[in-house]
Design a protein around this motif. Sequence first.
Motif, short mmCIF file in Angstrom:
data_model
loop_
_atom_site.label_atom_id
_atom_site.label_comp_id
_atom_site.label_asym_id
_atom_site.label_seq_id
_atom_site.Cartn_x
_atom_site.Cartn_y
_atom_site.Cartn_z
N UNK A 182 45.40 85.26 -11.63
CA UNK A 182 45.32 83.88 -12.08
C UNK A 182 45.69 82.93 -10.95
N UNK A 183 45.02 81.79 -10.90
CA UNK A 183 45.42 80.77 -9.93
C UNK A 183 46.04 79.57 -10.65
N UNK A 184 46.40 79.78 -11.91
CA UNK A 184 47.06 78.70 -12.66
C UNK A 184 46.11 77.93 -13.56
N UNK A 185 44.84 77.81 -13.16
CA UNK A 185 43.87 77.12 -14.00
C UNK A 185 42.80 78.06 -14.52
N UNK A 186 42.54 79.12 -13.79
CA UNK A 186 41.53 80.07 -14.22
C UNK A 186 42.02 81.47 -13.91
N UNK A 187 41.37 82.45 -14.51
CA UNK A 187 41.79 83.83 -14.30
C UNK A 187 40.57 84.71 -14.05
N UNK A 188 40.79 85.80 -13.37
CA UNK A 188 39.75 86.80 -13.14
C UNK A 188 40.30 88.13 -13.62
#
Lengths: 327, 173
Positions: free
Chosen positions: A263-269
Amino acid sequence: MKLSAVIFRVLLGVSLLFAPNVFGEENSEGFDWLKIVIFAEHQTDYSGAFVYQHDNQVSTSRITHVIEKHGGYEKLESLDGPQREIVRHHGQIWSHLDHEMEQVGSQQARGKFPSLLPAQLSALRENYRATLLGYERVAGYNAQVVLFKPIDNLRYTHKIWVHTDSGLLLKAAVLDSKNKLVEQYAFTQLQIGGKIDRSWVKQSKPTGLPGSGFHKQHDTSRIGFPVNSGWVADGIPMGYRKTMEIQRPMHGNHAPVTQIVFSDGLSAISIFIELEDGDEDDVEGLSGRGAMNLYHKVVGKYLYTVVGEVPPHTVMRVLDSIRNNGN
Amino acid sequence: MKQEISAFMDGELFEDESEILLDQIKGSHSARKNWAAYHLIGDVLRQPEHIHCDLSAKIRNLMQDEPVLFAPRGRAIREKTRAFAMSAAASLAAIGVVSWMSLQIGPESAPRMAMQLNSIRPAKAEILPKSNDYLMAHQEFSPSTDMSGGAYYIRTVSYRTDDVQPRNNLRNK
């Protein structure tokens, strides 16, 4: 009134003198709004109708969110098309179709009040520029508009409309690198607090779950357990941190699937790795719905799947970099 | 002629001989082809990272095979232009190009592309119901869930009006 207006103008004038400083403050204020949204989401009772728009399609749904002793309950109902209902509590999900309740997924329960971890916040600051875009009205409420523009084209631009009083997210849009709308979700009607129907929380409990109450958690057959799988993907864009690595059951009785979440805080993979079962129905390739992109590929004896709210080329890049560093 | 080209490339011709050769190359189509071929051979022998390979003739030939379009405007011409662009891309077998281009195209044209290029899958299709498990498993850990409560689960239950088996979308078994 007049005096406060004068003071505001004076403050504005003074702050304009220190323009670079103001810019910096604006930047961090954008991230503050994000923290407020996450906090408000887990504190507030609300019920409202929203539209979700993606790929030339529009659907309308109703969401009801109540806080009980055991944490938040959410009910999501489709208002058009076939009748569907999803009830969610502590990471457990039931779907309700034709008055029949079945558990469709379950995760390890998360903390009661998830919030942005300091590490995530710093990742956000490194990878997005936040800009305050003034105020707009959404569903009859006043909203602060905040834009999060990524520093690279490996992730989407996010634009959020936050209710200035409650901190609830009233509207959210995802834009691609050409500023084209990828998907949008917006309340058209929303009741915050007050008298909200909770009868469904109790009603839902016994239905369709033989021998188990609504509060029964940690059904081990359905919950994943943490592992160190040895799978890595160097193609994960900068600023994504691993938030989860589990082995979990999926598709009924098949062998467990490894899921790694970044996660980068706004989206996740999410990366899923499972043994390829030779099922000819397994479709390789790229598919998408709104901001969500999914890429399947069989590599050797494994089926790799990458899912995330990131552009198609990012899920492809991540999948192509998956390797096992021998564990 | 071939030997002379080879010698010239190795710097073994005198200046006046070179000029005569260059004039010949300018005048003769076959000599130009030899010239290009020798450079290609040289490139391959040197094993560089990129080899310059002239595809213009092949592409021109393929383009000549394409039907001539006289459709005046509107949707028809757009679609035919797409079809033409797709087949040109297919001749290059450049899957990367194809997927980039198909991203520019709405989902409604995906089946058409699949028919034209049955060797290459449509690059971005609608997520199939059987993949919904993955969306569901991903959504719980996505920051968007923290921000919007369950609202973004709408992604996992979204449907089309022609969805014939809605029940299967949510089944785990």
